[in-house]
Design a protein around this motif. Structure first.
Motif, mmCIF file in Angstrom:
data_model
loop_
_atom_site.group_PDB
_atom_site.id
_atom_site.type_symbol
_atom_site.label_atom_id
_atom_site.label_comp_id
_atom_site.label_asym_id
_atom_site.label_seq_id
_atom_site.Cartn_x
_atom_site.Cartn_y
_atom_site.Cartn_z
ATOM 1 N N SER A 165 -2.790 -73.985 -7.146
ATOM 2 C CA SER A 165 -3.350 -72.869 -6.371
ATOM 3 C C SER A 165 -3.006 -71.484 -6.912
ATOM 4 O O SER A 165 -3.741 -70.532 -6.653
ATOM 5 N N LYS A 166 -1.908 -71.355 -7.681
ATOM 6 C CA LYS A 166 -1.477 -70.021 -8.085
ATOM 7 C C LYS A 166 -1.333 -69.810 -9.585
ATOM 8 O O LYS A 166 -1.551 -68.692 -10.055
ATOM 9 N N ILE A 167 -0.969 -70.823 -10.319
ATOM 10 C CA ILE A 167 -0.629 -70.617 -11.729
ATOM 11 C C ILE A 167 -1.794 -70.939 -12.673
ATOM 12 O O ILE A 167 -2.166 -70.118 -13.507
ATOM 13 N N PHE A 168 -2.368 -72.110 -12.537
ATOM 14 C CA PHE A 168 -3.403 -72.542 -13.478
ATOM 15 C C PHE A 168 -4.630 -71.642 -13.469
ATOM 16 O O PHE A 168 -5.295 -71.491 -14.489
ATOM 17 N N GLN A 169 -4.920 -71.041 -12.332
ATOM 18 C CA GLN A 169 -6.133 -70.232 -12.219
ATOM 19 C C GLN A 169 -6.122 -69.019 -13.143
ATOM 20 O O GLN A 169 -7.159 -68.427 -13.388
ATOM 21 N N ARG A 170 -4.982 -68.673 -13.671
ATOM 22 C CA ARG A 170 -4.887 -67.561 -14.617
ATOM 23 C C ARG A 170 -5.486 -67.925 -15.973
ATOM 24 O O ARG A 170 -5.879 -67.042 -16.734
ATOM 25 N N GLN A 171 -5.519 -69.224 -16.283
ATOM 26 C CA GLN A 171 -5.957 -69.653 -17.610
ATOM 27 C C GLN A 171 -7.027 -70.740 -17.589
ATOM 28 O O GLN A 171 -7.532 -71.104 -18.643
ATOM 29 N N ALA A 172 -7.350 -71.251 -16.408
ATOM 30 C CA ALA A 172 -8.278 -72.377 -16.329
ATOM 31 C C ALA A 172 -9.105 -72.288 -15.062
ATOM 32 O O ALA A 172 -8.710 -71.643 -14.095
ATOM 33 N N ASP A 173 -10.253 -72.957 -15.080
ATOM 34 C CA ASP A 173 -10.986 -73.188 -13.842
ATOM 35 C C ASP A 173 -10.332 -74.391 -13.187
ATOM 36 O O ASP A 173 -10.061 -75.395 -13.852
ATOM 37 N N VAL A 174 -10.055 -74.279 -11.910
ATOM 38 C CA VAL A 174 -9.453 -75.384 -11.167
ATOM 39 C C VAL A 174 -10.478 -75.859 -10.166
ATOM 40 O O VAL A 174 -11.029 -75.054 -9.404
ATOM 41 N N MET A 175 -10.757 -77.158 -10.198
ATOM 42 C CA MET A 175 -11.735 -77.717 -9.265
ATOM 43 C C MET A 175 -11.407 -79.169 -8.983
ATOM 44 O O MET A 175 -10.620 -79.792 -9.700
ATOM 45 N N THR A 176 -12.008 -79.681 -7.921
ATOM 46 C CA THR A 176 -11.839 -81.092 -7.590
ATOM 47 C C THR A 176 -12.754 -81.925 -8.481
ATOM 48 O O THR A 176 -13.699 -81.407 -9.102
ATOM 49 N N LEU A 177 -12.519 -83.199 -8.491
ATOM 50 C CA LEU A 177 -13.375 -84.126 -9.227
ATOM 51 C C LEU A 177 -14.808 -84.025 -8.721
ATOM 52 O O LEU A 177 -15.747 -83.955 -9.514
ATOM 53 N N SER A 178 -14.990 -83.973 -7.420
ATOM 54 C CA SER A 178 -16.328 -83.872 -6.830
ATOM 55 C C SER A 178 -17.032 -82.602 -7.290
ATOM 56 O O SER A 178 -18.233 -82.637 -7.627
ATOM 57 N N GLU A 179 -16.336 -81.494 -7.307
ATOM 58 C CA GLU A 179 -16.943 -80.242 -7.774
ATOM 59 C C GLU A 179 -17.357 -80.344 -9.239
ATOM 60 O O GLU A 179 -18.431 -79.876 -9.626
ATOM 61 N N TRP A 180 -16.517 -80.958 -10.058
ATOM 62 C CA TRP A 180 -16.819 -81.099 -11.484
ATOM 63 C C TRP A 180 -18.033 -81.987 -11.717
ATOM 64 O O TRP A 180 -18.895 -81.653 -12.509
ATOM 65 N N THR A 181 -18.102 -83.110 -11.003
ATOM 66 C CA THR A 181 -19.199 -84.049 -11.244
ATOM 67 C C THR A 181 -20.538 -83.519 -10.721
ATOM 68 O O THR A 181 -21.585 -83.973 -11.169
ATOM 69 N N LYS A 182 -20.499 -82.550 -9.823
ATOM 70 C CA LYS A 182 -21.736 -81.951 -9.314
ATOM 71 C C LYS A 182 -22.191 -80.777 -10.176
ATOM 72 O O LYS A 182 -23.322 -80.331 -10.063
ATOM 73 N N LYS A 183 -21.289 -80.276 -11.020
ATOM 74 C CA LYS A 183 -21.589 -79.130 -11.877
ATOM 75 C C LYS A 183 -22.401 -79.623 -13.082
ATOM 76 O O LYS A 183 -22.039 -80.575 -13.743
ATOM 77 N N LYS A 184 -23.498 -78.988 -13.349
ATOM 78 C CA LYS A 184 -24.335 -79.410 -14.489
ATOM 79 C C LYS A 184 -24.329 -78.351 -15.553
ATOM 80 O O LYS A 184 -24.380 -77.209 -15.369
#
Length: 184
Positions: A165-184
């Protein structure tokens, strides 16, 4: 999805055993792998392994020297196998590393360059170990990064939540598996 690879990091029998109630995590990682295969995204497994007697481990390395001293925990050769429910398929790639980051002590970068990969989807155990170290190093190497929040885990859930929630977002997109699989 072009130039993208899914990294499945340190999902090894002995490491999965350190996570309380890993069933949902393993299901999510399996679903991420299945999705990657379905859309022709390469799946690259990262595994930490050492030679007998751990000659790669320096006594000055606090983390790995503790493992070397407690060799009984890692002495079972099956403990370092990829977890059976997410075993690699024939077309998948297995990268062996010698340190926490997926890059350090491995040929991962050579493989990514040869495949033309510029975007990494990260999953694995532990969020505070391989995931954190790989995010930091990959960001410094200018890779585009996505961390699958529910396909990573840590023995300390609070640490996992803070990193996601706080660290990775500085360098990466953070998402759930469901969000990723729906992203085209």
């Amino acid at each position: 999805m072009k130039n993208t690879a899914l990294l499945v990091m340190d999902v090894q029998t002995g490491i999965v055993g350190m996570i309380p109630d890993p069933a949902q995590l393993i299901k999510n990682i399996k679903n991420a792998i299945d999705y990657a295969h379905s859309v022709s995204i390469p799946v690259i497994y990262i595994a930490v392994q050492f030679r007998p007697d751990f000659p790669e481990v320096s006594s000055s390395n606090k983390s790995f020297s503790a493992i070397k001293k407690n060799v009984a925990a890692f002495g079972d050769p099956k403990a370092m196998d990829i977890y059976p429910k997410v075993k690699p398929q024939k077309e998948d790639i297995l990268v062996i590393k010698k340190r926490v980051s997926a890059f350090t002590g491995s040929d991962l970068e050579v493989i990514l360059r040869s495949l033309g990969i510029t975007h990494l989807i990260l999953s694995g155990i532990a969020t505070s170990g391989v995931v954190l170290s790989t995010v930091r190093e990959a960001a410094d190497k200018d890779y585009q990064l996505t961390v699958l929040s529910d396909a990573c885990a840590d023995a300390d859930e609070e640490v996992h939540n803070i990193l996601i929630s706080k660290i990775f977002q500085r360098q990466a997109d953070v998402m759930t598996l469901s969000e990723w699989t729906k992203k085209k």
